[in-house]
Design a protein around this motif. Structure first.
Motif, PDB file in Angstrom:
ATOM      1  N   VAL A   2      59.876  52.116  -9.591  1.00  0.00           N
ATOM      2  CA  VAL A   2      59.185  52.416  -8.652  1.00  0.00           C
ATOM      3  C   VAL A   2      59.561  50.602  -8.330  1.00  0.00           C
ATOM      4  N   GLN A   3      60.254  50.130  -7.581  1.00  0.00           N
ATOM      5  CA  GLN A   3      60.148  48.390  -7.219  1.00  0.00           C
ATOM      6  C   GLN A   3      59.311  48.257  -5.855  1.00  0.00           C
ATOM      7  N   LEU A   4      58.598  47.325  -6.336  1.00  0.00           N
ATOM      8  CA  LEU A   4      57.487  46.701  -5.361  1.00  0.00           C
ATOM      9  C   LEU A   4      58.205  45.285  -4.959  1.00  0.00           C
ATOM     10  N   VAL A   5      57.304  45.048  -3.743  1.00  0.00           N
ATOM     11  CA  VAL A   5      58.073  43.916  -2.788  1.00  0.00           C
ATOM     12  C   VAL A   5      56.792  43.124  -1.879  1.00  0.00           C
ATOM     13  N   GLU A   6      55.845  42.415  -2.392  1.00  0.00           N
ATOM     14  CA  GLU A   6      54.990  41.817  -1.686  1.00  0.00           C
ATOM     15  C   GLU A   6      55.292  41.007  -0.654  1.00  0.00           C
ATOM     16  N   ALA A  97      51.085  45.688  -8.898  1.00  0.00           N
ATOM     17  CA  ALA A  97      51.738  46.074  -9.754  1.00  0.00           C
ATOM     18  C   ALA A  97      51.102  47.677  -9.753  1.00  0.00           C
ATOM     19  N   ALA A  98      51.953  49.105 -10.137  1.00  0.00           N
ATOM     20  CA  ALA A  98      51.654  50.411  -9.995  1.00  0.00           C
ATOM     21  C   ALA A  98      51.878  50.619 -11.496  1.00  0.00           C
ATOM     22  N   LEU A 106      43.547  46.320 -17.067  1.00  0.00           N
ATOM     23  CA  LEU A 106      44.027  45.636 -17.715  1.00  0.00           C
ATOM     24  C   LEU A 106      45.579  45.177 -17.246  1.00  0.00           C
ATOM     25  N   ALA A 107      46.014  44.267 -16.714  1.00  0.00           N
ATOM     26  CA  ALA A 107      47.810  43.336 -16.493  1.00  0.00           C
ATOM     27  C   ALA A 107      48.761  44.972 -17.224  1.00  0.00           C
ATOM     28  N   GLU A 108      48.476  45.000 -18.840  1.00  0.00           N
ATOM     29  CA  GLU A 108      49.720  44.995 -19.728  1.00  0.00           C
ATOM     30  C   GLU A 108      50.019  46.600 -19.552  1.00  0.00           C
ATOM     31  N   MET A 109      49.129  47.447 -18.936  1.00  0.00           N
ATOM     32  CA  MET A 109      49.380  48.435 -19.059  1.00  0.00           C
ATOM     33  C   MET A 109      49.724  48.938 -17.499  1.00  0.00           C
ATOM     34  N   TYR A 110      50.219  47.838 -16.953  1.00  0.00           N
ATOM     35  CA  TYR A 110      51.166  48.177 -15.712  1.00  0.00           C
ATOM     36  C   TYR A 110      52.355  48.443 -15.982  1.00  0.00           C
ATOM     37  N   ASN A 111      53.209  48.303 -15.583  1.00  0.00           N
ATOM     38  CA  ASN A 111      54.528  48.676 -16.024  1.00  0.00           C
ATOM     39  C   ASN A 111      55.991  48.358 -14.967  1.00  0.00           C
ATOM     40  N   ASN A 112      55.291  48.508 -13.777  1.00  0.00           N
ATOM     41  CA  ASN A 112      56.352  47.912 -12.451  1.00  0.00           C
ATOM     42  C   ASN A 112      55.076  47.045 -11.891  1.00  0.00           C
ATOM     43  N   TRP A 113      56.227  45.698 -11.685  1.00  0.00           N
ATOM     44  CA  TRP A 113      55.414  44.232 -10.373  1.00  0.00           C
ATOM     45  C   TRP A 113      56.173  43.973  -9.291  1.00  0.00           C
TER      46      TRP A 113
END
Length: 123
Positions: A2-6, A97-98, A106-113
């Motif tokens: 998934v693509q994310l845009v803040e 993140a998703a 834990l940030a390292e557990m998210y693979n979509n930013w």
């Protein structure tokens, strides 16, 4: 993936409010738990808040508890971070993140930013 845009960042006075949005595309948004993180200059990325896929559970970091609220609208493929009573120490780049599983701090557990959005708080 998934693509994310803040969006929604900017300059705000201390004590003010800002709502950040995280728009998702390219995937089934409702299967992802979402998290918000922030990173200030010279500091590591830190957990801010997270929400599960159905919005039935949330988690908020102690430093922002009572001031920040995370939410999501699966019909709009968007997650939000409502930030109230902002402090100078909240100034950072905020990332959403998703992950297709239970949320974690834990940030390292998210693979979509997303690419991040700057929040600047003036005193």
């Amino acid at each position: 993936q998934v693509q994310l845009v803040e969006s929604g960042g900017g300059l705000v006075q201390a004590g003010g409010s800002v709502r950040l949005s995280c728009a998702a595309s390219g995937g089934t948004f409702s299967i992802y738990d979402m998290g918000w993180f922030r990173q200030a200059p010279g500091k590591e990325r830190e957990f801010v808040a997270a929400i599960n896929w159905s919005a039935s559970r949330t988690s908020v970091a102690g430093a922002v508890k009572g001031r920040f609220t995370i939410s999501r609208d699966n019909a709009k493929n968007t997650a939000y971070l409502q930030m109230n009573s902002l402090k100078v120490e909240d100034m950072a780049v905020y990332y959403c993140a998703a992950r297709p599983g239970s949320y974690t701090s834990l940030a390292e557990m998210y693979n979509n930013w997303g690419q991040g959005t700057q929040v600047t708080v003036s005193s």
